[in-house]
Design a protein around this motif. Structure first.
Motif, PDB file in Angstrom:
ATOM      1  N   GLY A 418       0.794  -1.227   0.000  1.00  0.00           N
ATOM      2  CA  GLY A 418       0.000   0.000   0.000  1.00  0.00           C
ATOM      3  C   GLY A 418       0.820   1.267   0.000  1.00  0.00           C
ATOM      4  N   ALA A 419       2.097   1.178   0.415  1.00  0.00           N
ATOM      5  CA  ALA A 419       2.895   2.400   0.514  1.00  0.00           C
ATOM      6  C   ALA A 419       4.370   2.047   0.518  1.00  0.00           C
ATOM      7  CB  ALA A 419       2.527   3.179   1.774  1.00  0.00           C
ATOM      8  N   THR A 420       5.183   3.072   0.324  1.00  0.00           N
ATOM      9  CA  THR A 420       6.630   2.952   0.447  1.00  0.00           C
ATOM     10  C   THR A 420       7.095   3.860   1.576  1.00  0.00           C
ATOM     11  OG1 THR A 420       7.020   4.726  -1.164  1.00  0.00           O
ATOM     12  CG2 THR A 420       6.874   2.459  -2.013  1.00  0.00           C
ATOM     13  N   THR A 424       5.249  -0.883   2.956  1.00  0.00           N
ATOM     14  CA  THR A 424       4.125  -1.183   3.838  1.00  0.00           C
ATOM     15  C   THR A 424       3.126  -2.051   3.082  1.00  0.00           C
ATOM     16  OG1 THR A 424       4.442   0.932   4.969  1.00  0.00           O
ATOM     17  CG2 THR A 424       2.341  -0.184   5.303  1.00  0.00           C
ATOM     18  N   PHE A 425       2.747  -3.166   3.690  1.00  0.00           N
ATOM     19  CA  PHE A 425       1.882  -4.135   3.027  1.00  0.00           C
ATOM     20  C   PHE A 425       0.590  -4.314   3.820  1.00  0.00           C
ATOM     21  CE2 PHE A 425       6.280  -5.065   2.102  1.00  0.00           C
ATOM     22  CZ  PHE A 425       6.289  -5.268   0.727  1.00  0.00           C
ATOM     23  N   PRO A 435       1.376 -12.516  16.619  1.00  0.00           N
ATOM     24  CA  PRO A 435       2.492 -11.606  16.323  1.00  0.00           C
ATOM     25  C   PRO A 435       3.748 -12.346  15.876  1.00  0.00           C
ATOM     26  CG  PRO A 435       1.402 -10.944  18.345  1.00  0.00           C
ATOM     27  CD  PRO A 435       0.798 -12.260  17.952  1.00  0.00           C
ATOM     28  N   THR A 436       3.996 -13.521  16.450  1.00  0.00           N
ATOM     29  CA  THR A 436       5.193 -14.275  16.043  1.00  0.00           C
ATOM     30  C   THR A 436       5.109 -14.704  14.585  1.00  0.00           C
ATOM     31  OG1 THR A 436       4.123 -16.263  16.937  1.00  0.00           O
ATOM     32  CG2 THR A 436       5.688 -15.108  18.370  1.00  0.00           C
ATOM     33  N   TYR A 437       3.908 -15.033  14.133  1.00  0.00           N
ATOM     34  CA  TYR A 437       3.760 -15.444  12.740  1.00  0.00           C
ATOM     35  C   TYR A 437       3.890 -14.249  11.797  1.00  0.00           C
ATOM     36  CZ  TYR A 437       2.250 -18.215   8.759  1.00  0.00           C
ATOM     37  OH  TYR A 437       2.216 -18.888   7.550  1.00  0.00           O
ATOM     38  N   LYS A 457       6.457  -2.903   7.252  1.00  0.00           N
ATOM     39  CA  LYS A 457       5.241  -2.740   8.044  1.00  0.00           C
ATOM     40  C   LYS A 457       4.107  -3.566   7.437  1.00  0.00           C
ATOM     41  CE  LYS A 457       6.204   1.874   9.907  1.00  0.00           C
ATOM     42  NZ  LYS A 457       5.693   3.255  10.055  1.00  0.00           N
ATOM     43  N   PHE A 458       3.314  -4.194   8.307  1.00  0.00           N
ATOM     44  CA  PHE A 458       2.128  -4.950   7.902  1.00  0.00           C
ATOM     45  C   PHE A 458       0.899  -4.317   8.503  1.00  0.00           C
ATOM     46  CE2 PHE A 458       4.157  -9.438   7.152  1.00  0.00           C
ATOM     47  CZ  PHE A 458       4.606  -8.991   5.908  1.00  0.00           C
ATOM     48  N   HIS A 459      -0.130  -4.106   7.690  1.00  0.00           N
ATOM     49  CA  HIS A 459      -1.459  -3.744   8.184  1.00  0.00           C
ATOM     50  C   HIS A 459      -2.357  -4.942   7.926  1.00  0.00           C
ATOM     51  CE1 HIS A 459      -0.139   0.254   8.897  1.00  0.00           C
ATOM     52  NE2 HIS A 459      -0.088   0.628   7.641  1.00  0.00           N
ATOM     53  N   VAL A 460      -3.026  -5.420   8.957  1.00  0.00           N
ATOM     54  CA  VAL A 460      -3.833  -6.635   8.844  1.00  0.00           C
ATOM     55  C   VAL A 460      -5.306  -6.267   8.845  1.00  0.00           C
ATOM     56  CG1 VAL A 460      -4.387  -8.851   9.897  1.00  0.00           C
ATOM     57  CG2 VAL A 460      -2.037  -7.960  10.016  1.00  0.00           C
TER      58      VAL A 460
END
Length: 463
Positions: A418-420, A424-425, A435-437, A457-460
């Motif tokens: 989604g971003a740089t 950021t994904f 969180p560990t996964y 960065k991950f947004h879930v």
């Protein structure tokens, strides 16, 4: 009342060939007369550190401001102390050298004096230096808070620099009139139509989108200012072997093979429990703000002292800000081979969470290894701004899940970038991922696309 201000050193800095050079206005004078307060009044915010104690400002710092439609660079300087003595004499001379350079090089100089003390010997010494200038000089007599003090300003005519301007930098009284005169003194102002004065914002700040901001961070006295000066190609930051010499973040624009870079020298950071001065506290806040705004951080560690607990805390703080890090082991030339091996082991043990970040042994004092900093910056910035096709992202996620499935039947259904800055994904999932996964997926994505030196960065989101 304030002139519109853009970020520090946007224009007029050494080596900046990307845009027209703006005229400069240097605010100068002896210590503790209110120079930084006047600068804050001009730029409209409290960026310059102010304290009722001499010697707080030590480096030249620049902001771009606009008044009556005329943009210019305002330069805050340290106190002019040509005859400083005592144990800090060497430091005072360096601060005064910075001030002297600003006085002589600026297009316009504003000499700030104090009406409550009258004309002092340091004021006379500063005036004698300003007589050597070719450009205009304006005398601002500060702390004229009411009309009752205005008759006292005429003593400052003896400085031989023209009629003084009564001002109160703290309250803003008379500052607009002073700025009107300053604008008239700027190069090229004579042929301009003088617009009607307004306290509203005029013009727009210069945009420097695309400029990579590089903050130099570390504990006090690890060599940050020395490295800053070497990379900038001139002595912009005052250096001294006393911890805490840098009180504010100082930045400048430089041209490099990578393009234009903004270098930011920050105050030394240490534990809050050891900060016993308001000045140092606010300097720490500015340094942390520089970290949050930086594209890349050069984290300096004194190799002769090894990796300390405070170095660990700083690294964690920078990593938490989502900023890529280049780890610099300064004073590397002073270590033997066995000592270097021991420091490398400390880095691996105590800064293992930065394992993907480049680690360079350098000497800011001699310049050894400094050229490798730019080489590594290029790769780090490229990774920081990397955009990966959606198909490739999903293939990497599928392979990671096939190799190690999430517990409880949780899985990523779809992923996209989604971003740089940094990469950021967004992950669309069927249920909560531990969180560990998520850290496992981050590691696999970094390995797959060579993003080891930048945070991911991950947004879930649930579907």
């Amino acid at each position: 009342m304030h002139a519109e201000a853009a970020t520090a050193a946007e224009t007029g800095a050494a080596g900046d060939d990307a845009r027209p050079t703006l005229p400069t206005v240097a605010v100068v004078g002896r210590p503790n007369v209110g120079k930084s307060t006047l600068v804050n009044r001009i730029i409209g915010r409290r960026d310059a550190i102010v304290e009722e104690r001499p010697g707080v400002t030590r480096d030249r710092k620049e902001w771009t401001a606009t008044w009556l439609g005329r943009p210019f660079v305002v330069v805050d300087t340290g106190g002019w102390q040509p005859d400083g003595g005592g144990e800090l004499a060497a430091l005072d001379r360096k601060v005064s050298a910075q001030s002297r350079r600003a006085m002589l090089e600026a297009d316009v100089a504003v000499l700030v004096t104090d009406v409550t003390t009258g004309v002092t010997d340091p004021d006379l010494a500063t005036a004698e230096l300003l007589w050597q200038r070719n450009g205009p000089v304006f005398v601002a007599v500060n702390k004229v808070d009411d009309e009752g003090r205005e008759p006292l300003i005429w003593e400052f005519v003896t400085l031989g620099l023209g009629d003084p301007h009564p001002i109160s930098a703290l309250h803003g009284r008379g500052c607009a009139d002073l700025l009107d005169s300053v604008v008239v003194g700027l190069p090229g102002a004579a042929g301009d139509a003088a617009p009607e004065r307004s306290d509203e914002r005029a013009g727009a700040p210069t945009d420097d989108t695309g400029t990579v901001s590089v903050a130099i961070v570390g504990r006090p006295n690890v060599g940050k200012s020395t490295l800053f000066n070497r990379l900038a190609g001139e002595e912009r930051s005052v250096t001294h072997d006393m911890p805490g010499t840098t009180r504010d973040s100082v930045d400048t624009l430089v041209q490099t093979p990578l393009g234009q870079l903004r270098l930011v020298d920050t105050a030394g950071l240490r534990r809050r429990s050891r900060i016993d001065e308001d000045t140092e506290y606010y300097a720490m806040l500015r340094a942390l703000r520089s970290v949050d705004r930086a594209d890349v951080v050069l984290l300096m560690v004194d190799a002769t002292q090894g990796v300390t607990h405070q170095d660990q805390r700083l690294a964690e703080r920078i990593d938490g800000a989502g900023c890529p890090i280049l780890l610099l082991l300064n004073k590397w030339d002073l270590l033997s081979e066995s000592q270097r091996l021991a420091v490398r082991e400390q880095v691996s043990d105590r800064l293992g969470f930065l394992s993907g970040s480049p680690t360079l042994g350098v000497s800011a004092h001699t310049g050894r290894g400094v050229n490798r900093i730019l080489e590594n910056l290029g790769g780090t910035v490229e990774q920081y701004r990397r955009r990966i096709p959606t198909r490739a992202v999903n293939r990497a996620i599928r392979e990671a899940q096939a190799a190690h499935a999430a517990p409880g039947g949780a899985r990523v259904l779809y992923a996209t970038q989604g971003a740089t800055d940094p990469p950021t994904f967004t992950l669309f999932v069927n249920r909560r991922l531990p969180p560990t996964y998520l850290r496992y997926l981050q590691r696999r994505v970094a390995e797959t696309f060579g993003l080891g030196s930048v945070p991911i960065k991950f947004h879930v989101r649930f579907r």
